[in-house]
Scaffold this active site. Structure first.
Site, PDB file in Angstrom:
ATOM      1  CE  LYS A 102     -41.007  28.756   4.338  1.00  0.00           C
ATOM      2  NZ  LYS A 102     -40.342  29.073   5.599  1.00  0.00           N
ATOM      3  N   GLY A 116     -37.736  25.718  13.692  1.00  0.00           N
ATOM      4  CA  GLY A 116     -37.681  26.227  15.060  1.00  0.00           C
ATOM      5  C   GLY A 116     -36.888  25.368  16.023  1.00  0.00           C
ATOM      6  CB  ALA A 123     -36.526  25.175   8.551  1.00  0.00           C
ATOM      7  N   GLY A 124     -34.354  25.516  10.940  1.00  0.00           N
ATOM      8  CA  GLY A 124     -33.460  24.743  11.794  1.00  0.00           C
ATOM      9  C   GLY A 124     -32.172  25.441  12.183  1.00  0.00           C
ATOM     10  CG  ASN A 164     -39.078  33.791  12.320  1.00  0.00           C
ATOM     11  OD1 ASN A 164     -38.840  34.491  13.288  1.00  0.00           O
ATOM     12  ND2 ASN A 164     -40.271  33.756  11.808  1.00  0.00           N
ATOM     13  CB  THR A 165     -36.972  30.382  15.846  1.00  0.00           C
ATOM     14  OG1 THR A 165     -38.184  30.108  15.141  1.00  0.00           O
ATOM     15  CG2 THR A 165     -37.219  30.228  17.335  1.00  0.00           C
TER      16      THR A 165
END
Lengths: 256, 67
Positions: free
Chosen positions: A96, A157, A183-184, A205-206
């Protein structure tokens, strides 16, 4: 099936491995998510405390495809170096590309990302660049040989979800390689929405690691991605301004 | 012999002749790690062939959690 380069995945959910409360919870979350792709970062080892545990020791590494990121790189040269370091592990040839161009927003540097993508494709990597939701850039990444493009839904995040669904739709519409929204994503609704827009996958992830119950959230994300995909394949109804009754109007026996 | 490992100076004994020896010296054998020796990324089978010399720069990296 999701096809990225020579890889095929049943699950359309890619999971990050950062910031979990502990490795046991992380392992359970990874299991529940049923993901087949795990992202990692490459960092210096603490050579003075080699006993520090590593998540890789907790999982059956052969069960997953590794997607190392180039986070920490500020330009294409550093990103290529990190990708090569990761590949020297002998565990992966996917990467990535993540080249941050702004420390506050963590938005990617488009010029260096494109440059790194070209170089890594030439080196034989399977390349998945993290990009902003810029439609033209996504196209150029694809022309550069990227095996998938990974536009952000909103800053890394931030959990803000999809702030520009129109751009994402344009990227998806024009792309001949998989589009993985990265992301986001904050909630299962965001993940499902991305999939309903026609994304081929979601990387998060987060949203899982930072949830009150990461294990339950991992499961929720699995269902959200599946539901969103099914919804996309089924084809939603068009939106109308006024109501359209779903019960028949003939044969009403009440009233006159 | 003095070398630099992950940015810090490190004095190693004379018995440490190559990268594999350094890994053993640091008690890192069996760990999933990746080595860069003087800006050259090494494959695992090269660890024993990569001879260490005074002033060498070694990076020892591994996979950590990330998104």
């Amino acid at each position: 099936m999701l096809k990225v380069g020579n890889y095929q995945f049943k699950s359309r959910l890619f999971l990050g491995t950062g910031k979990y409360p502990d490795f046991d919870i992380q392992k359970q979350a990874v299991d529940k998510s049923e993901t087949e792709v795990l992202t990692f970062s490459v960092r210096r080892m603490n050579i003075y405390d080699p006993s520090l545990p590593n998540f890789l020791e907790k999982i059956d590494v052969n069960q997953y495809t590794f997607l190392p990121n180039t986070a920490g790189a500020k330009d294409a040269k550093e990103a290529v170096r990190i990708a090569k370091l990761a590949a020297a592990s002998g565990r992966c040839d996917m990467v990535k590309v993540e080249i941050i161009g702004c420390d506050k927003t963590l938005l990617p540097d488009p010029i260096e990302t494109l440059k790194a993508t070209k170089e890594l494709v030439a080196e034989g990597f399977t390349v998945l660049p993290y990009t902003s939701d810029d439609v033209v850039l996504a196209k150029k990444l694809q022309e550069a040989g990227a095996h998938a493009v990974m536009p952000g839904a909103s800053p890394i995040g931030s959990g803000q979800g999809i702030i520009n669904p129109l751009n994402l739709s344009f990227i998806i519409e024009q792309s001949s390689v998989p589009v993985i929204v990265d992301a986001g994503i904050g909630s299962p609704a965001d993940a499902a929405y991305a999939m309903e827009l026609g994304a081929d996958g979601v990387l998060l992830n987060t949203a899982v690691s930072g949830a009150n119950d990461p294990v339950k959230m991992a499961e929720a994300m699995k269902y959200a991605v599946e539901a969103g995909r099914l919804g996309y394949e089924a084809g939603r109804i068009p939106k109308k301004d006024y109501a359209v009754a779903s019960s028949p109007e003939e044969g009403i026996s009440i009233g006159n | 012999m003095k070398i630099t490992v992950n940015g810090n100076g490190l004095e190693v004994q004379e018995e440490v002749k190559h990268i594999k020896g350094l890994i053993d010296f640091l008690e890192l054998e069996g760990k999933p790690l990746i080595i860069e020796h003087n800006q050259q990324i090494l494959q695992k089978e090269e660890h024993e062939k990569a001879v260490l010399e005074n002033g060498d720069k070694v990076e020892i990296v591994h996979f950590v959690g990330g998104g």
